[in-house]
Design an enzyme around this catalytic site. Sequence first.
Site, short mmCIF file in Angstrom:
data_model
loop_
_atom_site.label_atom_id
_atom_site.label_comp_id
_atom_site.label_asym_id
_atom_site.label_seq_id
_atom_site.Cartn_x
_atom_site.Cartn_y
_atom_site.Cartn_z
N HIS A 80 0.86 -1.14 -0.13
CA HIS A 80 0.09 0.12 0.13
C HIS A 80 0.92 1.26 -0.07
O HIS A 80 1.33 1.72 1.15
CB HIS A 80 -0.92 -0.11 1.43
N HIS A 134 -1.18 -6.63 -5.11
CA HIS A 134 -1.28 -7.87 -4.42
C HIS A 134 -0.62 -8.88 -5.23
O HIS A 134 -1.06 -8.95 -6.53
CB HIS A 134 -2.68 -8.27 -3.95
N ASN A 152 0.23 -13.23 -4.98
CA ASN A 152 0.43 -14.60 -4.06
C ASN A 152 0.72 -15.74 -4.98
O ASN A 152 0.12 -15.74 -6.22
CB ASN A 152 -1.26 -14.71 -3.53
N VAL A 153 1.40 -16.55 -4.50
CA VAL A 153 1.73 -18.04 -5.19
C VAL A 153 1.65 -18.84 -4.00
O VAL A 153 2.07 -18.62 -3.06
CB VAL A 153 3.04 -17.99 -6.03
N ARG A 154 1.23 -20.14 -4.51
CA ARG A 154 0.99 -21.19 -3.35
C ARG A 154 0.87 -22.71 -4.05
O ARG A 154 0.41 -22.70 -5.09
CB ARG A 154 -0.08 -20.84 -2.58
N HIS A 183 -0.47 -5.64 -17.22
CA HIS A 183 -1.04 -6.52 -18.01
C HIS A 183 0.06 -7.33 -19.02
O HIS A 183 0.19 -8.17 -19.02
CB HIS A 183 -2.27 -6.22 -18.52
N HIS A 219 -21.35 -6.94 -4.11
CA HIS A 219 -22.43 -5.88 -3.47
C HIS A 219 -22.51 -4.57 -3.95
O HIS A 219 -23.11 -3.71 -3.70
CB HIS A 219 -22.24 -6.01 -1.80
N GLY A 275 -5.18 -20.16 11.37
CA GLY A 275 -3.98 -19.48 11.05
C GLY A 275 -3.62 -18.15 11.86
O GLY A 275 -4.39 -17.96 12.63
N ARG A 276 -2.48 -17.79 11.40
CA ARG A 276 -1.94 -16.70 12.47
C ARG A 276 -2.64 -15.15 11.87
O ARG A 276 -2.47 -14.78 10.94
CB ARG A 276 -0.43 -16.66 12.13
#
Length: 302
Positions: free
Chosen positions: A98, A108, A110-112, A147, A177, A261-262
């Site tokens: 941020h 943002h 994320n890889v998992r 992109h 919403h 989780g933490r």
Amino acid sequence: MDTQAVRAYLLDLQDRITTAVGTLDGGTFVTDTWDKPPTERLRGSGRTCILENGAVLERGGVGFSHVMGDTLPPSATANRPELAGRGFEAMGVSLVFHPRNPYAPTVHMNVRCFVAQRPDAEPVWWFGGGMDLTPYYGFAEDAAHFHRTCKQALEPFGEELYPRFKQWCDDYFYLKHRKEARGVGGIFFDDFAELGFERSFEMMRAVGDALLPAWLPIAEQRHATPYGERERAFQAYRRGRYVEFNLVFDRGTLFGLQSGGRTESILMSMPPVANWRYDWQPEPGSPEAALYTDFLPARDWV
């Protein structure tokens, strides 16, 4: 299926990203290494790196976690009911940056890797991840660069992946919403195993490695743009949408909280300042209105 190789890559990715972004900011990421006690329902360890009140980042976090549990939580089996009752092992790197400057976009990534196992069956594994860009004041060249970098990362694995993962991202990061997107999107994928383990792992690495070239040049260009109270107020208002998405829709947040989780690490993605205004509407023709008309509606950027 070499999960230790996945773990080693993820830790190295975290190191590379914090080094590069720390250099841009001039600040230092604080490292918090943690372990879950073996008596808890979720076991494992992780490393959370946080930079707050920096010159460029108002708040940024890069978290690594490697956890195991005896039963998958509801958020993980919603789309895969056949996995209910299996134990699991999950590891990944997740980050949110941020920036302080409203002209610099939030990012943002994320890889998992996920493995669901049962003694009487073969393990079921998959990869997931992606990255998305959330501007407050949009620049078409920034969205196109982001992109384009995502597209180039995926091209070696099949030309059909970028349009597929882009559409998945547009659908996923959508606030139902509010009937609006969270940002200008990027790529998103989950339950991905179709290339076999090694090639799927390679694809995940390409996505992780693309974060810095996708976002860093944008941050370098925008973080010193002059701004005032009006821009900061709009940034805080739009950050409210980020909070809404993370707490209501985000599968990673829900998985972490449901599985024990933490909490501090799970919620590191939250913006440091956000606000809500009742039925606020931007002034027609303003830069704030342009975000809603020119950037949030899904479109092709490359």
